[in-house]
Design an enzyme around this catalytic site. Structure first.
Site, PDB file in Angstrom:
ATOM      1  N   ASN A  23       0.806  -1.221   0.000  1.00 59.08           N
ATOM      2  CA  ASN A  23       0.000   0.000   0.000  1.00 59.08           C
ATOM      3  C   ASN A  23       0.842   1.275   0.000  1.00 59.08           C
ATOM      4  O   ASN A  23       0.297   2.371  -0.180  1.00 59.08           O
ATOM      5  CB  ASN A  23      -0.974  -0.009   1.178  1.00 59.08           C
ATOM      6  N   CYS A 117     -15.756  -4.096  -5.156  1.00 59.12           N
ATOM      7  CA  CYS A 117     -15.046  -5.367  -5.090  1.00 59.12           C
ATOM      8  C   CYS A 117     -15.645  -6.180  -3.959  1.00 59.12           C
ATOM      9  O   CYS A 117     -16.641  -5.761  -3.346  1.00 59.12           O
ATOM     10  CB  CYS A 117     -13.546  -5.158  -4.920  1.00 59.12           C
ATOM     11  N   ARG A 122     -17.003   0.778  -2.481  1.00 65.81           N
ATOM     12  CA  ARG A 122     -15.783   1.574  -2.617  1.00 65.81           C
ATOM     13  C   ARG A 122     -15.893   2.728  -3.627  1.00 65.81           C
ATOM     14  O   ARG A 122     -15.214   2.748  -4.660  1.00 65.81           O
ATOM     15  CB  ARG A 122     -14.596   0.664  -2.942  1.00 65.81           C
ATOM     16  N   PRO A 123     -16.740   3.714  -3.334  1.00 66.22           N
ATOM     17  CA  PRO A 123     -16.870   4.861  -4.245  1.00 66.22           C
ATOM     18  C   PRO A 123     -15.601   5.720  -4.277  1.00 66.22           C
ATOM     19  O   PRO A 123     -14.711   5.550  -3.440  1.00 66.22           O
ATOM     20  CB  PRO A 123     -18.035   5.648  -3.647  1.00 66.22           C
ATOM     21  N   ASP A 306      -7.417  -4.221   7.260  1.00 65.75           N
ATOM     22  CA  ASP A 306      -6.675  -5.241   6.490  1.00 65.75           C
ATOM     23  C   ASP A 306      -6.157  -6.376   7.368  1.00 65.75           C
ATOM     24  O   ASP A 306      -5.572  -7.343   6.862  1.00 65.75           O
ATOM     25  CB  ASP A 306      -5.502  -4.594   5.732  1.00 65.75           C
ATOM     26  N   VAL A 328     -14.853   0.155   8.608  1.00 62.04           N
ATOM     27  CA  VAL A 328     -14.244   0.828   7.451  1.00 62.04           C
ATOM     28  C   VAL A 328     -14.926   0.426   6.139  1.00 62.04           C
ATOM     29  O   VAL A 328     -15.256   1.279   5.312  1.00 62.04           O
ATOM     30  CB  VAL A 328     -12.724   0.557   7.387  1.00 62.04           C
TER      31      VAL A 328
HETATM   32  C1  LIG Z   1      -3.969   0.286  -2.073  1.00 60.54           C
HETATM   33  C2  LIG Z   1      -4.361   0.661  -0.701  1.00 60.54           C
HETATM   34  O1  LIG Z   1      -3.716   1.474  -0.074  1.00 60.54           O
HETATM   35  N1  LIG Z   1      -5.421   0.063  -0.196  1.00 60.54           N
HETATM   36  C3  LIG Z   1      -5.824   0.341   1.167  1.00 60.54           C
HETATM   37  C4  LIG Z   1      -6.619   1.626   1.182  1.00 60.54           C
HETATM   38  O2  LIG Z   1      -7.725   1.440   0.303  1.00 60.54           O
HETATM   39  P1  LIG Z   1      -8.576   2.715  -0.137  1.00 60.54           P
HETATM   40  O3  LIG Z   1      -7.682   3.863  -0.353  1.00 60.54           O
HETATM   41  O4  LIG Z   1      -9.462   2.287  -1.255  1.00 60.54           O
HETATM   42  O5  LIG Z   1      -9.457   2.911   1.171  1.00 60.54           O
HETATM   43  P2  LIG Z   1     -10.164   4.225   1.686  1.00 60.54           P
HETATM   44  O6  LIG Z   1      -9.494   4.661   2.938  1.00 60.54           O
HETATM   45  O7  LIG Z   1     -10.275   5.197   0.568  1.00 60.54           O
HETATM   46  O8  LIG Z   1     -11.613   3.671   2.018  1.00 60.54           O
HETATM   47  C5  LIG Z   1     -12.132   3.639   3.324  1.00 60.54           C
HETATM   48  C6  LIG Z   1     -13.634   3.817   3.294  1.00 60.54           C
HETATM   49  O9  LIG Z   1     -13.952   5.071   2.691  1.00 60.54           O
HETATM   50  C7  LIG Z   1     -14.889   4.901   1.659  1.00 60.54           C
HETATM   51  N2  LIG Z   1     -14.617   5.878   0.600  1.00 60.54           N
HETATM   52  C8  LIG Z   1     -13.362   6.000   0.088  1.00 60.54           C
HETATM   53  C9  LIG Z   1     -13.102   6.899  -0.917  1.00 60.54           C
HETATM   54  C10 LIG Z   1     -14.156   7.699  -1.402  1.00 60.54           C
HETATM   55  O10 LIG Z   1     -13.980   8.530  -2.305  1.00 60.54           O
HETATM   56  N3  LIG Z   1     -15.385   7.549  -0.860  1.00 60.54           N
HETATM   57  C11 LIG Z   1     -15.658   6.661   0.138  1.00 60.54           C
HETATM   58  O11 LIG Z   1     -16.797   6.549   0.600  1.00 60.54           O
HETATM   59  C12 LIG Z   1     -14.645   3.467   1.182  1.00 60.54           C
HETATM   60  O12 LIG Z   1     -15.746   2.935   0.490  1.00 60.54           O
HETATM   61  C13 LIG Z   1     -14.365   2.753   2.482  1.00 60.54           C
HETATM   62  O13 LIG Z   1     -15.549   2.403   3.104  1.00 60.54           O
HETATM   63  O14 LIG Z   1      -7.055   1.887   2.516  1.00 60.54           O
HETATM   64  C14 LIG Z   1      -7.928   0.883   3.054  1.00 60.54           C
HETATM   65  C15 LIG Z   1      -8.365   1.345   4.431  1.00 60.54           C
HETATM   66  O15 LIG Z   1      -7.294   1.373   5.292  1.00 60.54           O
HETATM   67  C16 LIG Z   1      -7.191  -0.452   3.082  1.00 60.54           C
HETATM   68  O16 LIG Z   1      -8.093  -1.451   3.468  1.00 60.54           O
HETATM   69  C17 LIG Z   1      -6.633  -0.807   1.711  1.00 60.54           C
HETATM   70  O17 LIG Z   1      -5.776  -1.923   1.813  1.00 60.54           O
HETATM   71  C1  LIG Z   2      -8.129  -4.058   0.560  1.00 64.27           C
HETATM   72  C2  LIG Z   2      -6.843  -4.192   0.257  1.00 64.27           C
HETATM   73  O1  LIG Z   2      -6.254  -3.711  -0.850  1.00 64.27           O
HETATM   74  P1  LIG Z   2      -6.884  -2.867  -2.061  1.00 64.27           P
HETATM   75  O2  LIG Z   2      -7.248  -1.534  -1.549  1.00 64.27           O
HETATM   76  O3  LIG Z   2      -5.747  -2.783  -3.039  1.00 64.27           O
HETATM   77  O4  LIG Z   2      -8.066  -3.652  -2.570  1.00 64.27           O
HETATM   78  C3  LIG Z   2      -5.904  -4.882   1.171  1.00 64.27           C
HETATM   79  O5  LIG Z   2      -4.684  -4.724   0.965  1.00 64.27           O
HETATM   80  O6  LIG Z   2      -6.345  -5.616   2.072  1.00 64.27           O
END
Ligand SMILES: CC(=O)N[C@H]1[C@@H](OP(=O)(O)OP(=O)(O)OC[C@H]2O[C@@H](n3ccc(=O)[nH]c3=O)[C@H](O)[C@@H]2O)O[C@H](CO)[C@@H](O)[C@@H]1O
Ligand SMILES: C=C(OP(=O)(O)O)C(=O)O
Length: 419
Positions: A23, A117, A122-123, A306, A328
Site C-alpha cells: 500500500n 469489489c 468503494r466509491p 486489512d 471501514v
Molecule cells: C492500495 C491501498 O492502499 N489500499 C488500502 C486503502 O484502500 P482505499 O484507499 O481504497 O481505502 P479508503 O481509505 O479510501 O476507504 C475507506 C472507506 O472510505 C470509503 N470511501 C473511500 C473513498 C471515497 O472517495 N469515498 C468513500 O466513501 C470506502 O468505500 C471505504 O468504506 O485503505 C484501506 C483502508 O485502510 C485499506 O483497506 C486498503 O488496503
Molecule cells: C483491501 C486491500 O487492498 P486494495 O485496496 O488494493 O483492494 C488490502 O490490501 O487488504
C-alpha cells in the site's frame, strides 16, 4: 488452477523477513509520474498488484527498468497517454491513483471507474471532491472518469471520511500547485506518510504528515529521486497471527513497532507474548489457547481493516466469545462462510461478527474471495486438523510475496499445487 495445500498442526519457529509495503509501493509508483526526471524506487515487493501498476504506467508510455530484485528505475519523461485501460484498472482499485499525477502532467485524465469489489462498493466521490476544489473539472460517462483542467489552484478540502486513496490522490495533485492546500480529516496511515516522504524527497513541501491536517505548499516542479519504501505492516501482522495460531515462536524482522501498535496490543490481549528484539524486529510466542477479545476496525492509528480477517481466524479458536466490528468497509466478512466450512461458530449481525471460540478447526476445501480473506483461510489451514486446500490464491498473490515459501521456511507444511 492453483491452490495451496496445507497440512495443519506444525508450530512455526524461526525468523521471517518482512518485505516492502504494497500500500506504499502502489501510490509511490503512481507518484513517480509527477516529475519528468527518473526515480529509483527500492524495496518494491514482488506482488501481482505491483505488476499491475507497472503495466498501467507502461501502458501510459512510461519506461521502466528493473535494476535489481525489488529496485526499479522509472522514466516518466516518456508519459504520453492520459487514458488508463479498463482491463488493468478493474483488476486493482489502486490504479485510480494515477489520476492525480496524470492531471498534473497532461492536464487531463481518462480513467475507468474502479468499481466495487468483494469488500464493498468503494466509491471515489472523495477523490473527485478533492479534484474539484483544486480547479479540476470532472465528468463521468460510460463508466469513465474524465478529468481536465485549464488552471489548477490550491484549495481547502475537508474529507467526510479519512480516505487513504483520496488523501493520496489529492496530496499528489496539490504538491505541484503553487500555494497552500489543506486536507482536513486526512488519512494518517503510515503508507500515506511514506508517500508524503517520497513527495518531499522529490522537492515538495508538506506539513502535518501523520496528523489529520495535512498542508501542502505546492511547487511547480518536482524532481525524480532515489527512495526506499517502508516495510509492510500487514504482512508483518499476518506472520504474527501465523505464529500465534500455531503456538509458535517466531522472530519477525523488518517491522515498525509504532505502526504495529494496535496489532501488537490486540495480540497481547489474546495472550501472545511479544518482545522487542531490536528497533526493527520483534519476537512472538504463544503457548496458551487464545483468549477472546473484541476488535473494532478504524482508520489509523486504530486497528486496521486489512488485519480483521486474520484476527477473526485466531479468535475462532479462542476460549470465549469475541465481537469483531468492521467500521471501514461495509461488506468485509466474506471469509466467514468459508471459515464455517472448517467448523467455526460465527454469527454476523450487520457490521459485527460474534465469534464463539471452538476447540479446533478441521481441514477441508475453501475458496478465497479477496486478499485478506485468502490470508485468513491460509492461517486457518495452518492451525486445522488434517488437510486444507485453499483455492482462489491469485487474491493472496495480490498482496503477499512468496507467502508459502516464507511459511514453509518457518516449518509449515504448505505447497502451491497447479491443478
Ligand atoms: C492500495 C491501498 O492502499 N489500499 C488500502 C486503502 O484502500 P482505499 O484507499 O481504497 O481505502 P479508503 O481509505 O479510501 O476507504 C475507506 C472507506 O472510505 C470509503 N470511501 C473511500 C473513498 C471515497 O472517495 N469515498 C468513500 O466513501 C470506502 O468505500 C471505504 O468504506 O485503505 C484501506 C483502508 O485502510 C485499506 O483497506 C486498503 O488496503
Ligand atoms: C483491501 C486491500 O487492498 P486494495 O485496496 O488494493 O483492494 C488490502 O490490501 O487488504
Amino acid at each position: 488452477m492453483e491452490k495451496f495445500v496445507i497440512n495443519g498442526g506444525n508450530p512455526l519457529a524461526g525468523l521471517v523477513e518482512i518485505g516492502g509495503s504494497k500500500n506504499a509501493a502502489l501510490p509511490i509508483l503512481a507518484a513517480t509520474l509527477l516529475s519528468e526526471t527518473p526515480s529509483i524506487i527500492r524495496n518494491i515487493p514482488d506482488l501481482l498488484d505491483v505488476n499491475t501498476m507497472i503495466l498501467v504506467l507502461q501502458g501510459l508510455g512510461v519506461k521502466i527498468e528493473k535494476l535489481a530484485e525489488g529496485t526499479f528505475q522509472i522514466f516518466p519523461d516518456s508519459l504520453i497517454k492520459s487514458d488508463a485501460p479498463y482491463e488493468l484498472i478493474r483488476k486493482m482499485r489502486a490504479s485510480f491513483l494515477v489520476t492525480g499525477p496524470l492531471i498534473t502532467r497532461l492536464k487531463r485524465a481518462q480513467v475507468p471507474l474502479p468499481g466495487g469489489c468483494a469488500i464493498g462498493s468503494r466509491p471515489i466521490d472523495l477523490h473527485i471532491k478533492g479534484f474539484l476544489h483544486l480547479g479540476v473539472q470532472v465528468s463521468m460517462h460510460s463508466g469513465y472518469v474524465e478529468a481536465w483542467t485549464d488552471q489548477l489552484h490550491p484549495g481547502e478540502i475537508y474529507l467526510d471520511f479519512p480516505s487513504v486513496g483520496a488523501t493520496e490522490n489529492i496530496m499528489m495533485l496539490a504538491s505541484v500547485i503553487p500555494g497552500d492546500t489543506v486536507i482536513a480529516n486526512a488519512a494518517r496511515e503510515p503508507e500515506v506518510t511514506d508517500l508524503a516522504n517520497f513527495l518531499m524527497a522529490m522537492g515538495a513541501k508538506i506539513e502535518g504528515v501523520g496528523t489529520d491536517t495535512i498542508v501542502i505548499y505546492g511547487t511547480p516542479k518536482l524532481y525524480g529521486c532515489d527512495y526506499s519504501i517502508i516495510n509492510d505492516r500487514i504482512e508483518a501482522g499476518t506472520f504474527c497471527v501465523a505464529a500465534a495460531i500455531t503456538g509458535g515462536d517466531v522472530e519477525i524482522k523488518g517491522v515498525n513497532h509504532i505502526a504495529m501498535r494496535s496489532i501488537i496490543t490486540k495480540l497481547e490481549e489474546i495472550g501472545a507474548k511479544i518482545s522487542k528484539v531490536s528497533e526493527d524486529s520483534l519476537f512472538i510466542s504463544m503457548k496458551e489457547r487464545p483468549r477472546a477479545t473484541d476488535i473494532k476496525t478504524m482508520p489509523y492509528p486504530g486497528f486496521p481493516t486489512d488485519m480483521q480477517a486474520q484476527f477473526m481466524t485466531l479468535l475462532c479458536l479462542a476460549d470465549g466469545v469475541s465481537v469483531i466490528t468492521e467500521t471501514v468497509f461495509e461488506n468485509r466478512f466474506a471469509h466467514v462462510g468459508e471459515l464455517e466450512r472448517m467448523g467455526v461458530n460465527i454469527k454476523v449481525e450487520g457490521r459485527s461478527a460474534v465469534v464463539v471460540g471452538v476447540e479446533k478447526l478441521t481441514g477441508t476445501q475453501v475458496t478465497a474471495s479477496d486478499l485478506r480473506a485468502g490470508a485468513a483461510l491460509v492461517l486457518a489451514g495452518l492451525a486445522a486438523e488434517g488437510t486444507t486446500d485453499v483455492y482462489g490464491i491469485s487474491h493472496v498473490d495480490r498482496g503477499y510475496a512468496n507467502l508459502e515459501k516464507k511459511l514453509h521456511k518457518l516449518g509449515a507444511s504448505i505447497k502451491r499445487v497447479y491443478e
